[in-house]
Design a protein around this motif. Structure first.
Motif, mmCIF file in Angstrom:
data_model
loop_
_atom_site.group_PDB
_atom_site.id
_atom_site.type_symbol
_atom_site.label_atom_id
_atom_site.label_comp_id
_atom_site.label_asym_id
_atom_site.label_seq_id
_atom_site.Cartn_x
_atom_site.Cartn_y
_atom_site.Cartn_z
ATOM 1 N N UNK A 1 9.201 3.528 -8.125
ATOM 2 C CA UNK A 1 8.475 3.880 -6.902
ATOM 3 C C UNK A 1 9.372 3.796 -5.668
ATOM 4 N N UNK A 2 10.243 2.807 -5.609
ATOM 5 C CA UNK A 2 11.171 2.695 -4.481
ATOM 6 C C UNK A 2 12.103 3.904 -4.426
ATOM 7 N N UNK B 1 -1.167 4.354 0.830
ATOM 8 C CA UNK B 1 -0.955 4.786 2.219
ATOM 9 C C UNK B 1 0.299 5.650 2.253
ATOM 10 N N UNK B 2 0.271 6.688 3.095
ATOM 11 C CA UNK B 2 1.429 7.578 3.206
ATOM 12 C C UNK B 2 2.564 6.845 3.915
ATOM 13 N N UNK C 1 14.295 -8.227 -2.850
ATOM 14 C CA UNK C 1 13.125 -8.998 -2.438
ATOM 15 C C UNK C 1 11.834 -8.439 -3.029
ATOM 16 N N UNK C 2 11.897 -7.223 -3.563
ATOM 17 C CA UNK C 2 10.680 -6.567 -4.030
ATOM 18 C C UNK C 2 9.985 -7.364 -5.138
ATOM 19 N N UNK D 1 0.830 -1.212 0.000
ATOM 20 C CA UNK D 1 0.000 0.000 0.000
ATOM 21 C C UNK D 1 0.859 1.255 0.000
ATOM 22 N N UNK D 2 1.962 1.213 0.748
ATOM 23 C CA UNK D 2 2.888 2.351 0.765
ATOM 24 C C UNK D 2 3.578 2.486 -0.590
ATOM 25 N N UNK D 3 4.045 1.370 -1.120
ATOM 26 C CA UNK D 3 4.740 1.386 -2.401
ATOM 27 C C UNK D 3 3.867 1.976 -3.504
#
Length: 227
Positions: A186-187, A152-153, A170-171, A146-148
């Motif tokens: 995104x990371x 979600x903030x 691991x992503x 959700x963050x990625x």
């Protein structure tokens, strides 16, 4: 009298994600796992305010109060005891040890993140497996997903954990539904966000490069294996 359960730290959260619930085996090779744990431990000292990174990327202790968590306080004490400030890469190299991995696996079992099981292969070779509880792991993966994806903030801890997950590669296993190029984009964007704080941005960027550099210099690890 029962001893209180120790508070969870980033290494616990990383091990929850890094071990497969079906196999009890790590999803990354041993060297990446150990480098990731070293990076997560360093990040925890920064998040706790015990250690700071200067403009040259070197670690310094802040003189702040102890957390009461031996692994975190002990790492800060090692930084303080070093005769001169060292960069994150140097510390990842120093901490990248089998003993650290075994110790942190034992800690994760103690705090209830993993369940340790012992058996023998061919009734001879002892093998240890470490299984996360599937629902706990699923919740943790979904929270990071959700963050990625921006649903979600990010907070400082989730941003740091995602950075280590990315550095360990691991992503791709945790967020297989997101195309690789988009995941990496995104990371990187998360690491550059202003709202997670300068110190955390510094440690994220330092750990990402340090883990990658240490893994490359040591040949990429042994291809996997048990705890």
């Amino acid at each position: 009298m029962n001893q209180p359960i120790a508070p969870r730290i980033l290494t616990d959260d990383l091990l929850l994600l890094a071990y497969g619930p079906d196999t009890g085996r790590p999803l990354a090779d041993t060297n990446r796992l150990q480098c990731g744990l070293a990076g997560a431990l360093i990040a925890e000292t920064v998040l706790a305010g015990l250690v700071a990174i200067d403009g040259d990327g070197r670690l310094h202790t802040t003189g702040s109060h102890r957390t009461g968590v031996p692994d975190v306080d002990g790492t800060a004490e090692r930084v303080a005891a070093e005769p001169r400030p060292r960069k994150v890469k140097w510390w990842v190299q120093q901490l990248n040890k089998r003993q650290l991995r075994q110790h942190l696996l034992g800690r994760a079992v103690h705090v209830g993140v993993l369940t340790q099981q012992s058996h023998r292969v061919l009734r001879i070779l002892p093998v240890e497996t470490y299984r996360p509880e599937p629902e706990d792991r699923e919740r943790a993966v979904w929270a990071l997903h959700s963050v990625l994806m921006g649903y979600a903030a990010p907070d400082s801890r989730s941003a740091a954990l995602l950075a280590v997950v990315g550095a360990m590669r691991l992503d791709g296993k945790l967020f297989a539904d997101v195309p690789a190029r988009e995941r990496r984009k995104r990371l990187k964007a998360l690491a550059d966000r202003d709202d997670i704080g300068r110190a955390v941005r510094q440690v994220i960027q330092s750990i990402e490069s340090a883990v990658a550099a240490v893994v490359v210099s040591s040949g990429g690890g042994d291809g996997g294996g048990g705890g």
